[in-house]
Design a protein around this motif. Structure first.
Motif, PDB file in Angstrom:
ATOM      1  N   SER A 174      10.968  56.500  50.431  1.00 33.49           N
ATOM      2  CA  SER A 174      11.394  55.448  49.491  1.00 33.49           C
ATOM      3  C   SER A 174      11.721  54.176  50.256  1.00 33.49           C
ATOM      4  O   SER A 174      11.253  53.084  49.907  1.00 33.49           O
ATOM      5  CB  SER A 174      12.642  55.873  48.720  1.00 33.49           C
ATOM      6  N   PRO A 188      13.213  52.159  45.192  1.00 32.18           N
ATOM      7  CA  PRO A 188      14.574  52.695  45.058  1.00 32.18           C
ATOM      8  C   PRO A 188      14.560  54.192  45.374  1.00 32.18           C
ATOM      9  O   PRO A 188      13.591  54.895  45.071  1.00 32.18           O
ATOM     10  CB  PRO A 188      14.924  52.443  43.588  1.00 32.18           C
ATOM     11  N   ARG A 189      15.622  54.648  45.988  1.00 31.49           N
ATOM     12  CA  ARG A 189      15.713  56.078  46.294  1.00 31.49           C
ATOM     13  C   ARG A 189      15.841  56.865  44.994  1.00 31.49           C
ATOM     14  O   ARG A 189      16.522  56.420  44.069  1.00 31.49           O
ATOM     15  CB  ARG A 189      16.916  56.371  47.176  1.00 31.49           C
TER      16      ARG A 189
END
Length: 196
Positions: free
Chosen positions: A134, A140-141
């Motif tokens: 990511s 975004p994680r």
């Protein structure tokens, strides 16, 4: 299961010694022993011959191991003959290679939370890998990685003290914060050194 396990279980199921199986298959006993100890990778033909000598038939199937998402990796564990488990490194590398070749699939691949694997190490590896890819892709994680608690005891890849020192210096921070010491090149290929 790998060739060593398949052969070992077939031989035990047939109640044969290494020497008896080797005689039936017309090979040296050392060949059977080396395969079972993972000191030799047999060809498919050799493995089929040994399995047939134990009264069984070898059947091969081709399966997608990545199925496009991390949710399919909860079973990416291998079991050694002594019963200990470890991550299936080949399968994890295959997924990362696949995503490298298909970067548009990255976000979808890491979106689904894998089921708990029963291995604290594998669960943390998957979360750390998802976080790293990511971060590398500027995405975004995935939210599920926050639900995976870090290891209760640190894990370092096996090797000599010198090898482990190199691993410490080359561990991605996403793995390090989870208590995992593993050089990035153990999972991710160094694309700069690949020959076209």
């Amino acid at each position: 299961m790998d060739a060593a396990e398949v052969l070992h279980f077939a031989r035990k199921d047939a109640e044969l010694t290494v020497r008896e199986l080797a005689e039936r298959a017309g090979v040296a006993a050392s060949t059977v022993s080396r395969i079972e100890r993972r000191q030799m990778d047999p060809t498919v033909g050799m493995l089929a011959r040994l399995i047939a000598a134990a009264g069984l038939e070898l059947e091969l199937r081709s399966l997608h191991t990545y199925r496009g998402n991390f949710g399919a990796l909860a079973d990416a564990l291998e079991v050694d003959p002594d019963g200990t488990t470890h991550p299936d490194w080949t399968r994890l590398r295959a997924v990362l290679d696949y995503l490298y070749l298909h970067p548009t699939l990255t976000q979808a691949a890491i979106a689904d939370k894998p089921e708990p694997s029963g291995s604290e190490l594998l669960d943390n590896l998957l979360a750390g890998i998802a976080e790293k890819i990511s971060d590398d892709a500027g995405l975004p994680r995935p939210s599920w990685t926050k639900d995976v608690p870090a290891l209760t005891a640190p894990w370092i890849s096996p090797g000599t003290p010198r090898m482990q020192a190199v691993d410490r210096s080359e561990t991605p921070p996403q793995l390090a914060v989870r208590g995992i010491t593993l050089a990035a090149n153990n999972l991710w290929r160094d694309r700069r050194t690949e020959v076209a």
